[in-house]
Write a protein that holds these residues in place. Structure first.
Motif, PDB file in Angstrom:
ATOM      1  N   GLY A  99      -7.284   7.647   8.111  1.00 27.83           N
ATOM      2  CA  GLY A  99      -7.776   7.438   6.992  1.00 27.83           C
ATOM      3  C   GLY A  99      -7.162   8.702   6.227  1.00 27.83           C
ATOM      4  N   PRO A 100      -7.883   9.061   5.061  1.00 29.18           N
ATOM      5  CA  PRO A 100      -7.631   9.991   3.786  1.00 29.18           C
ATOM      6  C   PRO A 100      -7.826  11.490   3.929  1.00 29.18           C
ATOM      7  N   SER A 101      -7.691  12.252   4.209  1.00 26.37           N
ATOM      8  CA  SER A 101      -7.083  12.960   4.613  1.00 26.37           C
ATOM      9  C   SER A 101      -6.675  14.603   3.950  1.00 26.37           C
ATOM     10  N   ARG A 102      -7.335  15.973   3.616  1.00 24.67           N
ATOM     11  CA  ARG A 102      -6.808  17.595   2.965  1.00 24.67           C
ATOM     12  C   ARG A 102      -6.773  17.727   4.100  1.00 24.67           C
ATOM     13  N   ALA A 103      -6.492  18.069   5.328  1.00 25.12           N
ATOM     14  CA  ALA A 103      -6.425  18.982   5.918  1.00 25.12           C
ATOM     15  C   ALA A 103      -4.598  20.045   4.784  1.00 25.12           C
ATOM     16  N   ARG A 110       2.160   4.012  10.145  1.00 24.22           N
ATOM     17  CA  ARG A 110       1.657   4.624  11.211  1.00 24.22           C
ATOM     18  C   ARG A 110       2.737   4.874  12.393  1.00 24.22           C
ATOM     19  N   ASP A 111       3.146   4.131  12.501  1.00 19.80           N
ATOM     20  CA  ASP A 111       4.635   4.537  13.522  1.00 19.80           C
ATOM     21  C   ASP A 111       5.582   5.583  12.610  1.00 19.80           C
ATOM     22  N   ILE A 112       5.494   5.006  11.465  1.00 14.91           N
ATOM     23  CA  ILE A 112       6.212   6.114  11.074  1.00 14.91           C
ATOM     24  C   ILE A 112       5.485   7.970  10.787  1.00 14.91           C
ATOM     25  N   ALA A 113       4.530   7.935  10.536  1.00 14.26           N
ATOM     26  CA  ALA A 113       3.770   8.918  10.948  1.00 14.26           C
ATOM     27  C   ALA A 113       3.671   9.624  11.837  1.00 14.26           C
ATOM     28  N   ALA A 114       3.660   9.154  12.828  1.00 14.88           N
ATOM     29  CA  ALA A 114       3.672   8.989  15.128  1.00 14.88           C
ATOM     30  C   ALA A 114       4.891   9.523  15.280  1.00 14.88           C
ATOM     31  N   VAL A 115       5.904   8.453  14.751  1.00 13.34           N
ATOM     32  CA  VAL A 115       7.414   9.244  15.619  1.00 13.34           C
ATOM     33  C   VAL A 115       7.667  10.882  14.228  1.00 13.34           C
ATOM     34  N   LEU A 116       7.435  10.888  13.200  1.00 14.10           N
ATOM     35  CA  LEU A 116       7.458  11.779  12.506  1.00 14.10           C
ATOM     36  C   LEU A 116       6.235  13.576  13.554  1.00 14.10           C
ATOM     37  N   GLY A 117       5.601  13.006  13.454  1.00 15.81           N
ATOM     38  CA  GLY A 117       4.415  13.924  14.400  1.00 15.81           C
ATOM     39  C   GLY A 117       5.057  14.326  16.168  1.00 15.81           C
ATOM     40  N   VAL A 118       5.004  13.238  16.334  1.00 11.93           N
ATOM     41  CA  VAL A 118       5.521  14.157  17.950  1.00 11.93           C
ATOM     42  C   VAL A 118       6.959  14.847  17.459  1.00 11.93           C
ATOM     43  N   GLY A 123       0.938  15.573  11.002  1.00  9.39           N
ATOM     44  CA  GLY A 123       0.859  17.037  11.050  1.00  9.39           C
ATOM     45  C   GLY A 123      -0.696  16.810  12.798  1.00  9.39           C
ATOM     46  N   ALA A 124      -1.399  15.249  12.126  1.00 12.62           N
ATOM     47  CA  ALA A 124      -1.858  15.231  13.410  1.00 12.62           C
ATOM     48  C   ALA A 124      -1.902  14.892  14.436  1.00 12.62           C
ATOM     49  N   VAL A 125      -0.931  14.112  14.530  1.00 14.53           N
ATOM     50  CA  VAL A 125      -0.470  13.395  15.860  1.00 14.53           C
ATOM     51  C   VAL A 125      -0.063  15.120  16.260  1.00 14.53           C
ATOM     52  N   ALA A 126       0.827  15.510  15.301  1.00 16.82           N
ATOM     53  CA  ALA A 126       1.531  16.959  16.215  1.00 16.82           C
ATOM     54  C   ALA A 126       0.677  17.895  17.356  1.00 16.82           C
ATOM     55  N   ASP A 127      -1.056  17.183  16.393  1.00 13.61           N
ATOM     56  CA  ASP A 127      -1.559  18.418  16.818  1.00 13.61           C
ATOM     57  C   ASP A 127      -2.496  17.874  18.203  1.00 13.61           C
ATOM     58  N   LEU A 128      -2.296  16.303  18.129  1.00 11.74           N
ATOM     59  CA  LEU A 128      -2.703  16.368  19.219  1.00 11.74           C
ATOM     60  C   LEU A 128      -2.095  16.499  20.251  1.00 11.74           C
ATOM     61  N   VAL A 129      -0.559  16.066  20.664  1.00 18.57           N
ATOM     62  CA  VAL A 129       0.332  15.932  20.717  1.00 18.57           C
ATOM     63  C   VAL A 129       0.170  17.650  21.576  1.00 18.57           C
ATOM     64  N   ALA A 130       0.754  17.423  23.155  1.00 18.04           N
ATOM     65  CA  ALA A 130       0.932  18.780  24.105  1.00 18.04           C
ATOM     66  C   ALA A 130       2.570  19.299  22.871  1.00 18.04           C
ATOM     67  N   VAL A 131       2.983  20.638  22.929  1.00 26.08           N
ATOM     68  CA  VAL A 131       3.595  21.077  22.333  1.00 26.08           C
ATOM     69  C   VAL A 131       4.658  21.669  23.035  1.00 26.08           C
ATOM     70  N   VAL A 185       0.537  -0.973  -0.039  1.00 24.91           N
ATOM     71  CA  VAL A 185      -0.245  -0.112   0.001  1.00 24.91           C
ATOM     72  C   VAL A 185       0.808   1.390  -0.275  1.00 24.91           C
ATOM     73  N   THR A 186       0.629   1.883  -1.055  1.00 27.69           N
ATOM     74  CA  THR A 186       1.278   3.175  -0.994  1.00 27.69           C
ATOM     75  C   THR A 186       0.674   4.457  -0.511  1.00 27.69           C
ATOM     76  N   VAL A 187       1.453   5.324   0.376  1.00 28.38           N
ATOM     77  CA  VAL A 187       1.310   6.775   1.263  1.00 28.38           C
ATOM     78  C   VAL A 187       1.927   7.704   0.397  1.00 28.38           C
ATOM     79  N   GLY A 188       1.538   8.721   0.101  1.00 25.94           N
ATOM     80  CA  GLY A 188       2.380   9.429  -0.489  1.00 25.94           C
ATOM     81  C   GLY A 188       3.101  10.817   0.408  1.00 25.94           C
ATOM     82  N   TYR A 189       3.599  11.551   0.028  1.00 24.96           N
ATOM     83  CA  TYR A 189       4.071  12.331   1.317  1.00 24.96           C
ATOM     84  C   TYR A 189       3.769  12.896   1.225  1.00 24.96           C
TER      85      TYR A 189
END
Length: 502
Positions: A125-129, A66-74, A40-48, A28-32
């Protein structure tokens, strides 16, 4: 000192080319753009980023995009993360309590989670944020991540690695790994070890592609070939077994491969000889050295392929230091002209072990802003070759006394590893009555015991070894085993192997 987010190049690529493939997760391919929106969604949830000393954010890892996205978000939020994986019941809870973690990013819909104050569940899920312009600026000394050491040389400790360490090491790794828009990097290691960052960040900061495949370890040939992987990072023991598999089957390395990075433990001369028999002269074999406490990689050396010397008369090197690293070799008390302990300094050093000032003081010496006067005692014994590269001679805690002789377990493994019919070997000390004896556990090559039992073949190996090396290097017993045990970071676990098979 305030630094920009190390992820700013990633967000710039996501804005300019959002449809560019970033990660292929089991087909399954996920684009940049999508990956950046999840981050960004993870970063918004994490206390800055707040006050100094804020505890890390836990990420429940499953080896997925999702692991990769979570680490990038933090990291994008200017915080530090600590990965937690499924394991013995209560283990993760105790670890997070010890670190004071209050937040955890869930990367799966089901499964038991450690107890924390806030469980963060991003929309996967898919996002257009809107895409972020950049990550949150960070204080150089704040933790980027906290990892538990493997525990292979003592009790595991939680090492805190600061943001400045990633800023120091990543530009050099990008150059040494040849990472760029055409890179296809296999994410072989799970995110609860820091080697995973070597696979993910150089690729994603330069427009490359990261591949995850659940069959990566069991069927590496297929995964490399099907995904046209150009860059792979393997533990030394696994690389050695993979080389043997290719030689035994008469197969060549996948044509797409450009760079094979190996690390985690010493490369023996017999291992390198077997690799050269593959005839992969156009593939860079890069040996790397580093530890959890020194952020990914501190030394590297090209062992084979373009740019490699014809031979290594002083021994297989761990390499020269990266430009961000300073090194010193402390002379040994018993033999000032022999191997000495390697010390390293520079911005890549961990700030220490969390809430453990005694162990921190024992391994980190000196003081100073930005670690300019702090040194980390690696516990590794090295010499400097004529070309300036360091050669590894074992660990201080891998030396044992056998019948009054000081013996290094790596020397035993090298001697046994050269014998025909040995695919892998681990040596360990064992108390027998009032004496310490050597044991060697060997994985035979396919068909090596075809004329007798595995233990008969092991006895024959010991007889051959006795005729070739001094007596103290000959194990009291050589035991044939189906496989060696490893730490979670891929290193051979000598003690666990001994305990399993004795």
């Amino acid at each position: 000192m305030i630094l920009p987010s190390v992820l700013d190049p990633f967000f710039a690529i996501a804005r300019s080319d959002p449809d560019r493939p970033a990660v292929v997760d089991n087909g399954v391919t996920v684009g940049y753009g999508q990956l950046a929106r999840w981050a960004g969604a993870v970063a918004d949830l994490v206390a800055v980023r707040g006050t100094a000393g804020a505890p890390p954010v836990a990420v429940h890892v499953h080896h997925s995009v999702r692991d990769i996205a979570a680490v990038l978000g933090v990291l994008a939020a200017g915080r530090g993360y600590v990965p937690v994986a499924d394991g013995p019941e209560g283990h993760a809870d105790r670890a997070l309590r010890a670190l004071g973690c209050r937040e955890l990013v869930a990367t799966a819909e089901t499964g038991r989670l450690p107890a924390v104050d806030r469980v963060l569940r991003p929309h996967w899920g898919p996002s257009r944020a809107p895409l972020r312009e950049a990550g949150q600026p960070v204080r150089a000394q704040d933790p980027a991540y906290v990892l538990f050491t493997s525990g292979s040389t003592g009790a595991p400790r939680a090492a805190a690695v600061p943001h400045r360490a990633l800023h120091a090491v990543l530009p050099h790794l990008i150059r040494r790994y040849g990472a760029g828009p055409g890179t296809v990097a296999l994410n072989f290691h799970r995110l609860d070890g820091d080697t995973s960052l070597e696979e993910i960040l150089p690729a994603l900061l330069t427009g490359g592609l990261v591949v995850l495949d659940e069959d990566g370890e069991a069927d590496l040939d297929r995964v490399l070939t099907d995904n046209e992987v150009t860059l792979v990072n393997l533990p030394v023991d696994y690389w050695h077994l993979y080389t043997g598999h290719l030689l035994d089957t008469g197969r060549a390395l996948p044509r797409s491969l450009e760079t094979v990075v190996i690390g985690g433990e010493a490369v023996r001369a017999d291992m390198l000889e077997r690799w050269r028999r593959l005839g992969a002269d156009d593939v860079v074999l890069l040996n790397t050295y580093g530890s959890t406490e020194t952020a990914l990689v501190t030394h590297s050396a090209v062992l084979a392929g373009p740019g490699a010397p014809a031979d290594f008369p002083d021994g297989v090197p761990i390499g020269r230091p990266l430009p961000s690293v300073r090194q010193a070799v402390a002379p040994g008390a018993d033999d000032p002209d022999g191997p000495g302990e390697l010390l390293v300094a520079g911005p890549q050093l961990a700030t220490g072990y969390v809430d453990d000032p005694v162990r921190t003081a024992a391994r980190f010496t000196g003081t100073g802003p930005d670690d300019t006067d702090r040194w980390y005692r690696t516990g590794d014994l090295v010499t400097e070759g004529a070309d300036g590269a360091l050669v590894f001679h074992g660990r201080i805690d891998h030396q044992v006394k056998i019948r009054g002789h000081r013996v290094d377990l790596l020397d035993v493994e090298e001697a046994v590893g050269r014998l025909p019919g040995v695919a892998a070997v681990a040596a360990a000390a064992h108390t027998k009555g009032d004496h310490t004896v050597l044991l060697a556990f060997v994985v035979p090559t396919p068909g090596a015991s075809g004329r007798g039992t595995a233990q008969e073949s092991a006895a024959a190996l010991r007889e051959r070894l006795s005729a070739a090396v001094p007596g103290p290097l000959v194990p009291d017993r050589i035991v044939a085993v189906p496989a060696l045990l490893h730490t979670r970071t891929g290193k051979v676990d000598r003690a666990a192997t001994r305990d399993r098979y004795l």
